[in-house]
Design a protein around this motif. Sequence first.
Motif, PDB file in Angstrom:
ATOM      1  N   UNK A   9       0.813  -1.216   0.000  1.00 59.15           N
ATOM      2  CA  UNK A   9       0.000   0.000   0.000  1.00 59.15           C
ATOM      3  C   UNK A   9       0.849   1.270   0.000  1.00 59.15           C
ATOM      4  N   UNK A  10       2.151   1.134  -0.184  1.00 56.79           N
ATOM      5  CA  UNK A  10       3.017   2.306  -0.193  1.00 56.79           C
ATOM      6  C   UNK A  10       2.872   3.057  -1.518  1.00 56.79           C
ATOM      7  N   UNK A  11       3.257   4.350  -1.542  1.00 59.13           N
ATOM      8  CA  UNK A  11       3.161   5.118  -2.785  1.00 59.13           C
ATOM      9  C   UNK A  11       4.294   4.768  -3.746  1.00 59.13           C
ATOM     10  N   UNK A  12       4.094   5.157  -5.005  1.00 61.18           N
ATOM     11  CA  UNK A  12       5.153   5.021  -6.013  1.00 61.18           C
ATOM     12  C   UNK A  12       6.284   5.977  -5.633  1.00 61.18           C
ATOM     13  N   UNK A  13       7.495   5.458  -5.551  1.00 63.43           N
ATOM     14  CA  UNK A  13       8.612   6.265  -5.034  1.00 63.43           C
ATOM     15  C   UNK A  13       9.226   7.178  -6.087  1.00 63.43           C
ATOM     16  N   UNK A  14       9.124   6.828  -7.363  1.00 64.28           N
ATOM     17  CA  UNK A  14       9.820   7.563  -8.409  1.00 64.28           C
ATOM     18  C   UNK A  14      11.181   6.992  -8.723  1.00 64.28           C
ATOM     19  N   UNK A  15      11.689   6.123  -7.875  1.00 64.73           N
ATOM     20  CA  UNK A  15      12.927   5.387  -8.145  1.00 64.73           C
ATOM     21  C   UNK A  15      12.532   4.096  -8.867  1.00 64.73           C
ATOM     22  N   UNK A  16      12.846   4.058 -10.147  1.00 64.90           N
ATOM     23  CA  UNK A  16      12.315   2.975 -10.969  1.00 64.90           C
ATOM     24  C   UNK A  16      12.830   1.611 -10.536  1.00 64.90           C
ATOM     25  N   UNK A  17      14.084   1.537 -10.119  1.00 65.99           N
ATOM     26  CA  UNK A  17      14.645   0.256  -9.678  1.00 65.99           C
ATOM     27  C   UNK A  17      13.945  -0.224  -8.415  1.00 65.99           C
ATOM     28  N   UNK A  18      13.680   0.712  -7.498  1.00 64.51           N
ATOM     29  CA  UNK A  18      13.022   0.359  -6.246  1.00 64.51           C
ATOM     30  C   UNK A  18      11.578  -0.083  -6.488  1.00 64.51           C
ATOM     31  N   UNK A  19      10.846   0.639  -7.355  1.00 70.51           N
ATOM     32  CA  UNK A  19       9.443   0.299  -7.630  1.00 70.51           C
ATOM     33  C   UNK A  19       9.330  -1.044  -8.338  1.00 70.51           C
ATOM     34  N   UNK A  20      10.218  -1.305  -9.294  1.00 68.09           N
ATOM     35  CA  UNK A  20      10.189  -2.583  -9.996  1.00 68.09           C
ATOM     36  C   UNK A  20      10.492  -3.721  -9.027  1.00 68.09           C
ATOM     37  N   UNK A  21      11.419  -3.494  -8.105  1.00 75.77           N
ATOM     38  CA  UNK A  21      11.744  -4.529  -7.118  1.00 75.77           C
ATOM     39  C   UNK A  21      10.536  -4.852  -6.252  1.00 75.77           C
ATOM     40  N   UNK A  22       9.771  -3.828  -5.870  1.00 76.09           N
ATOM     41  CA  UNK A  22       8.580  -4.070  -5.066  1.00 76.09           C
ATOM     42  C   UNK A  22       7.514  -4.829  -5.857  1.00 76.09           C
ATOM     43  N   UNK A  23       7.341  -4.465  -7.131  1.00 73.84           N
ATOM     44  CA  UNK A  23       6.357  -5.164  -7.964  1.00 73.84           C
ATOM     45  C   UNK A  23       6.775  -6.619  -8.170  1.00 73.84           C
ATOM     46  N   UNK A  24       8.065  -6.858  -8.388  1.00 72.90           N
ATOM     47  CA  UNK A  24       8.547  -8.227  -8.559  1.00 72.90           C
ATOM     48  C   UNK A  24       8.336  -9.047  -7.291  1.00 72.90           C
ATOM     49  N   UNK A  25       8.486  -8.414  -6.144  1.00 79.84           N
ATOM     50  CA  UNK A  25       8.270  -9.131  -4.890  1.00 79.84           C
ATOM     51  C   UNK A  25       6.801  -9.513  -4.732  1.00 79.84           C
ATOM     52  N   UNK A  26       5.901  -8.594  -5.127  1.00 77.14           N
ATOM     53  CA  UNK A  26       4.468  -8.881  -5.028  1.00 77.14           C
ATOM     54  C   UNK A  26       4.080 -10.009  -5.989  1.00 77.14           C
ATOM     55  N   UNK A  27       4.652  -9.982  -7.199  1.00 75.14           N
ATOM     56  CA  UNK A  27       4.348 -11.002  -8.213  1.00 75.14           C
ATOM     57  C   UNK A  27       5.410 -12.111  -8.206  1.00 75.14           C
ATOM     58  N   UNK A  28       5.909 -12.437  -7.042  1.00 76.59           N
ATOM     59  CA  UNK A  28       6.926 -13.483  -6.923  1.00 76.59           C
ATOM     60  C   UNK A  28       6.385 -14.811  -7.478  1.00 76.59           C
ATOM     61  N   UNK A  29       7.238 -15.529  -8.213  1.00 77.81           N
ATOM     62  CA  UNK A  29       6.898 -16.823  -8.830  1.00 77.81           C
ATOM     63  C   UNK A  29       5.755 -16.692  -9.835  1.00 77.81           C
ATOM     64  N   UNK A  30       5.699 -15.565 -10.532  1.00 77.84           N
ATOM     65  CA  UNK A  30       4.718 -15.358 -11.600  1.00 77.84           C
ATOM     66  C   UNK A  30       5.478 -15.164 -12.906  1.00 77.84           C
ATOM     67  N   UNK A  31       5.503 -16.220 -13.703  1.00 76.41           N
ATOM     68  CA  UNK A  31       6.318 -16.179 -14.917  1.00 76.41           C
ATOM     69  C   UNK A  31       5.678 -15.377 -16.041  1.00 76.41           C
ATOM     70  N   UNK A  32       4.405 -14.979 -15.898  1.00 72.66           N
ATOM     71  CA  UNK A  32       3.720 -14.298 -16.990  1.00 72.66           C
ATOM     72  C   UNK A  32       3.812 -12.780 -16.904  1.00 72.66           C
TER      73      UNK A  32
END
Length: 511
Positions: A9-32
Amino acid sequence: MGQVTPPNHEPVSGNIAHDIARIKKIFDRSSDIIFREFQIGGSQGAAIVFLDGMVDTLIVDTDIMEPLLRYGEQMTQKSGLTLTGLESLLRKQVISASQISTSGQIQDVVDHILRGDTVLLIDGVDKALYISARGWGMRAVEEPATEAVIRGPREGFTEDLVTNITLIRRRLRTPQLKFEGIQLGRLSKTDVAITYLDGIADEALIEEVRKRLNRIDIDAILESGYVEELIEDSSFSIFPQINYTERPDRIVANLLEGKVAVLIDTTPFALFLPVTFFEMMQASEDYYQRYVVSTLIRLLRYMFLIIALLLPSLYIALLTFHQEMLPTSLLLSAAASRESVPFPAIVEALLMEISFEALREAGVRLPRPVGQAVSIVGALVIGEASVSAGIVSAPMVIIVSITGIASFIIPSYSQAITIRLLRFPMMILAGTLGLYGVLLGLLFILIHMARLRSFGVPYLSPLAPFHASDMKDVLLRVPWWGMTNRSTETGKSNPRRMKGSLRPRPPRRGG
C-alpha cells in the motif's frame, strides 16, 4: 493453502529500480509478468509492466513503445520540460492509446496490471501511467447455446463484460440506460455491472440491489450462480427467485419493465430481477409472433407443467388406492400389464424416474454428439429391456416418457429443474396417502409460493395479490396495442409504456 501476500500500500517512489523490485516481490513466482525497461530521450529511464496474454502486444508496440522511443529525444531537447511536465506531455500528446489514467499508489499499479492494463513507470516521477491495451482472447458473439431462437435476434452474450454492455447499448440508445460498476471477490476482483433504466426502474429496488451486492464478501466470483445464491430472498427455497439469460433482447425487455439486470464479467449469463412464477413460463418468442399463437402456446405450457408435476403421482395414487375411479377397460389393461411386475407402483415409478433423470444428466455431461446418442439409445434400450424382463410395466414407461417430454416444454431451465425435483416428493405422497397426499403436496407448494418474495415482489403476482390489469400477460397474451401499462409491481415509477391508443384502425369504406 498458503496465505496470500497482500499488495503493498506504499506510494510510487519515483525510483524505478526500487518500484520494480517491489512489484517483482508482489508477483513473486509469476512467470507471466513482463518488465520492459528503456530510455526516453536517451537519458530518461522508464519501464512498462504488463501481464503476458492479458494485453494486445500490437497496441503496446505501436501506441506505447514506438511513440516513446521515436519522439522521446525531441521532447526532452526542445521543450526543456520538468519531470512532472514530461509525464503530462506523454499522457496528453505522445501516447496514442485511447484510455490513460494516473495514480501514485503501488496498490493501484498491482490492480491495473491484474486488470490487463499496461503500466508505465518513469524514473523521477512519483506517479504511474495506466494505459489500456487489453487484448486477451475472447469468444465471438454467436447464437445462445442454451436458449433456442425461433424468431428474434440470434446474438448472445459472451464472457466479456464490455461486449455484453455494448450488445445492450445497441438496443437502448438512451442516456437513461445506466451501468453502475462494482468489483466482487477479494481475490478474483470480478467486474460486475448493475444495469437499469433511470426513470423507469424503482429507486428502492435499485438501492436494494446495490445493498445486497455490496454485502458480498467472498474470495472469488466465478459465475453468475455465485451472485444469485448470495442475493436471493429465500436461500432454502427450491424455487428460483432470480432468472438468468444469454440473450440481450431478453435483458432489454425486462429493463423496459422496470427491472434491474446484473452483468458479471467472465460469464455469458446475465441475471435479471425481480421475477415471478408466471414470468418463468414465458419465452421471448411470445412477443415476437402473433398474439393468438403465443396465447395457445402458453396454455399448452401450463397444461404440460401440470403433467410434468402430477402425472406419475396421479397414476400411482389411482392404481394403489383409487382403482374405482378408473374405467373398467383401462383398469383391466393396467392390471394385465402389471401382472408380472414384482414391485408396487411407487417403487416402479421411482426406478423409472431416477433412471430417466440419470440418462438425461449423462446426456448433458457427455460431449454433445455422444450425449445425444447415449440418452436416446439408453432410453430405448432400458425401457424395452425393462418391459421385456417384467421389471416395469408398459404403461409406466409411457407415463415416464410423457412426463419427461412435458418438463422440456418449460422455457426456464431453473424452473424446469424445480418441477422435476418436486415430482419425487409428490410421488411418495401419492404412494402413501393416495389422492389426499397429492392434494396435501399441492397445498404445501402453493402456500410456500404464496410466501415467497423476489426483491419484495410476491412470487405469484399478479394472481396473488390479484392485479386485473396485469392479467393481460399471464395465461393470455393480448396484442401489443393492448399492453399500454407496465407491470404494477415493477413499473410504479413510470407505469405508462405507450402514448395514447395504438390500436390499428382499418380505413372506412365508401365515399
